[in-house]
Design a protein around this motif. Structure first.
Motif, PDB file in Angstrom:
ATOM      1  N   GLY A 288     -30.705 -49.605 -20.768  1.00 39.57           N
ATOM      2  CA  GLY A 288     -30.081 -50.600 -19.896  1.00 39.57           C
ATOM      3  C   GLY A 288     -29.435 -51.723 -20.681  1.00 39.57           C
ATOM      4  O   GLY A 288     -28.321 -52.154 -20.366  1.00 39.57           O
ATOM      5  N   LEU A 289     -30.121 -52.186 -21.717  1.00 42.32           N
ATOM      6  CA  LEU A 289     -29.549 -53.243 -22.555  1.00 42.32           C
ATOM      7  C   LEU A 289     -28.289 -52.767 -23.263  1.00 42.32           C
ATOM      8  O   LEU A 289     -27.291 -53.495 -23.343  1.00 42.32           O
ATOM      9  CB  LEU A 289     -30.576 -53.735 -23.572  1.00 42.32           C
ATOM     10  CG  LEU A 289     -31.742 -54.540 -23.000  1.00 42.32           C
ATOM     11  CD1 LEU A 289     -32.787 -54.800 -24.080  1.00 42.32           C
ATOM     12  CD2 LEU A 289     -31.255 -55.844 -22.384  1.00 42.32           C
ATOM     13  N   ILE A 290     -28.307 -51.548 -23.777  1.00 41.18           N
ATOM     14  CA  ILE A 290     -27.136 -50.996 -24.469  1.00 41.18           C
ATOM     15  C   ILE A 290     -25.940 -50.918 -23.522  1.00 41.18           C
ATOM     16  O   ILE A 290     -24.807 -51.223 -23.908  1.00 41.18           O
ATOM     17  CB  ILE A 290     -27.461 -49.604 -25.068  1.00 41.18           C
ATOM     18  CG1 ILE A 290     -28.445 -49.748 -26.229  1.00 41.18           C
ATOM     19  CG2 ILE A 290     -26.189 -48.877 -25.497  1.00 41.18           C
ATOM     20  CD1 ILE A 290     -29.047 -48.429 -26.699  1.00 41.18           C
ATOM     21  N   ILE A 291     -26.185 -50.542 -22.272  1.00 34.05           N
ATOM     22  CA  ILE A 291     -25.085 -50.384 -21.319  1.00 34.05           C
ATOM     23  C   ILE A 291     -24.653 -51.721 -20.725  1.00 34.05           C
ATOM     24  O   ILE A 291     -23.454 -52.008 -20.634  1.00 34.05           O
ATOM     25  CB  ILE A 291     -25.478 -49.381 -20.204  1.00 34.05           C
ATOM     26  CG1 ILE A 291     -25.580 -47.972 -20.802  1.00 34.05           C
ATOM     27  CG2 ILE A 291     -24.476 -49.420 -19.047  1.00 34.05           C
ATOM     28  CD1 ILE A 291     -26.104 -46.914 -19.854  1.00 34.05           C
ATOM     29  N   PHE A 292     -25.620 -52.551 -20.334  1.00 33.96           N
ATOM     30  CA  PHE A 292     -25.279 -53.752 -19.570  1.00 33.96           C
ATOM     31  C   PHE A 292     -25.017 -54.998 -20.410  1.00 33.96           C
ATOM     32  O   PHE A 292     -24.217 -55.853 -20.006  1.00 33.96           O
ATOM     33  CB  PHE A 292     -26.369 -54.059 -18.545  1.00 33.96           C
ATOM     34  CG  PHE A 292     -26.426 -53.074 -17.423  1.00 33.96           C
ATOM     35  CD1 PHE A 292     -25.325 -52.876 -16.598  1.00 33.96           C
ATOM     36  CD2 PHE A 292     -27.564 -52.335 -17.175  1.00 33.96           C
ATOM     37  CE1 PHE A 292     -25.366 -51.961 -15.557  1.00 33.96           C
ATOM     38  CE2 PHE A 292     -27.627 -51.424 -16.137  1.00 33.96           C
ATOM     39  CZ  PHE A 292     -26.519 -51.243 -15.325  1.00 33.96           C
ATOM     40  N   LEU A 293     -25.668 -55.130 -21.533  1.00 32.11           N
ATOM     41  CA  LEU A 293     -25.529 -56.358 -22.311  1.00 32.11           C
ATOM     42  C   LEU A 293     -24.078 -56.659 -22.727  1.00 32.11           C
ATOM     43  O   LEU A 293     -23.603 -57.779 -22.507  1.00 32.11           O
ATOM     44  CB  LEU A 293     -26.454 -56.328 -23.521  1.00 32.11           C
ATOM     45  CG  LEU A 293     -26.863 -57.674 -24.107  1.00 32.11           C
ATOM     46  CD1 LEU A 293     -27.438 -58.597 -23.051  1.00 32.11           C
ATOM     47  CD2 LEU A 293     -27.844 -57.479 -25.245  1.00 32.11           C
ATOM     48  N   PRO A 294     -23.347 -55.681 -23.270  1.00 32.45           N
ATOM     49  CA  PRO A 294     -21.948 -55.979 -23.623  1.00 32.45           C
ATOM     50  C   PRO A 294     -21.108 -56.396 -22.410  1.00 32.45           C
ATOM     51  O   PRO A 294     -20.256 -57.283 -22.511  1.00 32.45           O
ATOM     52  CB  PRO A 294     -21.429 -54.671 -24.212  1.00 32.45           C
ATOM     53  CG  PRO A 294     -22.639 -53.931 -24.642  1.00 32.45           C
ATOM     54  CD  PRO A 294     -23.728 -54.334 -23.695  1.00 32.45           C
ATOM     55  N   LYS A 295     -21.373 -55.792 -21.260  1.00 35.96           N
ATOM     56  CA  LYS A 295     -20.621 -56.121 -20.051  1.00 35.96           C
ATOM     57  C   LYS A 295     -20.970 -57.534 -19.586  1.00 35.96           C
ATOM     58  O   LYS A 295     -20.100 -58.282 -19.140  1.00 35.96           O
ATOM     59  CB  LYS A 295     -20.894 -55.100 -18.960  1.00 35.96           C
ATOM     60  CG  LYS A 295     -20.371 -53.710 -19.312  1.00 35.96           C
ATOM     61  CD  LYS A 295     -20.715 -52.714 -18.240  1.00 35.96           C
ATOM     62  CE  LYS A 295     -20.327 -51.306 -18.596  1.00 35.96           C
ATOM     63  NZ  LYS A 295     -19.066 -51.098 -19.236  1.00 35.96           N
ATOM     64  N   LEU A 296     -22.242 -57.902 -19.675  1.00 38.67           N
ATOM     65  CA  LEU A 296     -22.661 -59.245 -19.276  1.00 38.67           C
ATOM     66  C   LEU A 296     -22.136 -60.301 -20.234  1.00 38.67           C
ATOM     67  O   LEU A 296     -21.687 -61.373 -19.810  1.00 38.67           O
ATOM     68  CB  LEU A 296     -24.182 -59.307 -19.175  1.00 38.67           C
ATOM     69  CG  LEU A 296     -24.807 -58.525 -18.027  1.00 38.67           C
ATOM     70  CD1 LEU A 296     -26.318 -58.475 -18.167  1.00 38.67           C
ATOM     71  CD2 LEU A 296     -24.383 -59.113 -16.684  1.00 38.67           C
ATOM     72  N   ILE A 297     -22.162 -60.001 -21.520  1.00 39.93           N
ATOM     73  CA  ILE A 297     -21.623 -60.944 -22.523  1.00 39.93           C
ATOM     74  C   ILE A 297     -20.128 -61.177 -22.293  1.00 39.93           C
ATOM     75  O   ILE A 297     -19.645 -62.291 -22.383  1.00 39.93           O
ATOM     76  CB  ILE A 297     -21.912 -60.433 -23.954  1.00 39.93           C
ATOM     77  CG1 ILE A 297     -23.420 -60.537 -24.237  1.00 39.93           C
ATOM     78  CG2 ILE A 297     -21.101 -61.206 -24.984  1.00 39.93           C
ATOM     79  CD1 ILE A 297     -23.866 -59.856 -25.524  1.00 39.93           C
ATOM     80  N   ALA A 298     -19.412 -60.097 -21.948  1.00 38.25           N
ATOM     81  CA  ALA A 298     -17.971 -60.212 -21.714  1.00 38.25           C
ATOM     82  C   ALA A 298     -17.657 -61.091 -20.501  1.00 38.25           C
ATOM     83  O   ALA A 298     -16.593 -61.713 -20.449  1.00 38.25           O
ATOM     84  CB  ALA A 298     -17.372 -58.824 -21.511  1.00 38.25           C
ATOM     85  N   LEU A 299     -18.572 -61.156 -19.540  1.00 43.14           N
ATOM     86  CA  LEU A 299     -18.358 -62.012 -18.371  1.00 43.14           C
ATOM     87  C   LEU A 299     -18.434 -63.495 -18.719  1.00 43.14           C
ATOM     88  O   LEU A 299     -17.827 -64.318 -18.047  1.00 43.14           O
ATOM     89  CB  LEU A 299     -19.408 -61.699 -17.289  1.00 43.14           C
ATOM     90  CG  LEU A 299     -19.230 -60.405 -16.514  1.00 43.14           C
ATOM     91  CD1 LEU A 299     -20.400 -60.215 -15.549  1.00 43.14           C
ATOM     92  CD2 LEU A 299     -17.909 -60.395 -15.758  1.00 43.14           C
ATOM     93  N   PHE A 300     -19.181 -63.804 -19.727  1.00 45.86           N
ATOM     94  CA  PHE A 300     -19.402 -65.226 -20.088  1.00 45.86           C
ATOM     95  C   PHE A 300     -18.714 -65.496 -21.383  1.00 45.86           C
ATOM     96  O   PHE A 300     -18.208 -66.108 -21.966  1.00 45.86           O
ATOM     97  CB  PHE A 300     -20.890 -65.537 -20.187  1.00 45.86           C
ATOM     98  CG  PHE A 300     -21.626 -65.276 -18.916  1.00 45.86           C
ATOM     99  CD1 PHE A 300     -21.504 -66.147 -17.839  1.00 45.86           C
ATOM    100  CD2 PHE A 300     -22.414 -64.149 -18.749  1.00 45.86           C
ATOM    101  CE1 PHE A 300     -22.181 -65.914 -16.659  1.00 45.86           C
ATOM    102  CE2 PHE A 300     -23.091 -63.914 -17.575  1.00 45.86           C
ATOM    103  CZ  PHE A 300     -22.985 -64.794 -16.518  1.00 45.86           C
TER     104      PHE A 300
END
Length: 123
Positions: free
Chosen positions: A111-123
């Motif tokens: 989950g971290l591998i998939i979601f973390l980059p997407k969440l970082i890109a939002l902020f």
């Protein structure tokens, strides 16, 4: 010993759904896994994960459910075979619980591998 056999394909599916329903109603951890799965699916939809990421997430969610249900089945079987306290019974339950721990920890990492980059890109 006179075990009743399934009366066909439809009965086998019926029994499988009964097993899932029973586990879901009685096992707290399965409810927790279900809640997390709903959150992951919601996050995937909101963050527009790719088809490959969806496949990985669905396989991971399925693996957690399967492992939790096998753990539950092992616990029931051990309780039936050894209703009294026994060191080997405890070890069997601990090992099957350890399998759930491994797949749950792996799913968090996935989950971290998939979601973390997407969440970082939002902020």
């Amino acid at each position: 010993m006179n075990a009743k056999k399934n009366n066909g394909f439809r009965a086998a599916f019926g029994n499988a759904f009964l097993g899932f329903d029973y586990a879901f109603r009685t096992e707290r951890n399965l409810k927790i896994h279900f809640t997390v799965a709903v959150l992951v699916i919601t996050a995937g939809a909101l963050l527009k994960v790719s088809a490959l990421e969806w496949a990985i997430l669905m396989l991971t969610i399925g693996a957690v459910f399967v492992t939790e249900m096998i753990n539950t089945a092992i616990e029931y079987t051990v309780d039936l075979a050894s209703p009294e306290k026994h060191d080997l019974a405890r070890k069997a339950k601990d090992v099957s619980a350890g399998a759930v721990l491994i797949i749950a920890a792996s799913s968090v990492i996935i989950g971290l591998i998939i979601f973390l980059p997407k969440l970082i890109a939002l902020f």
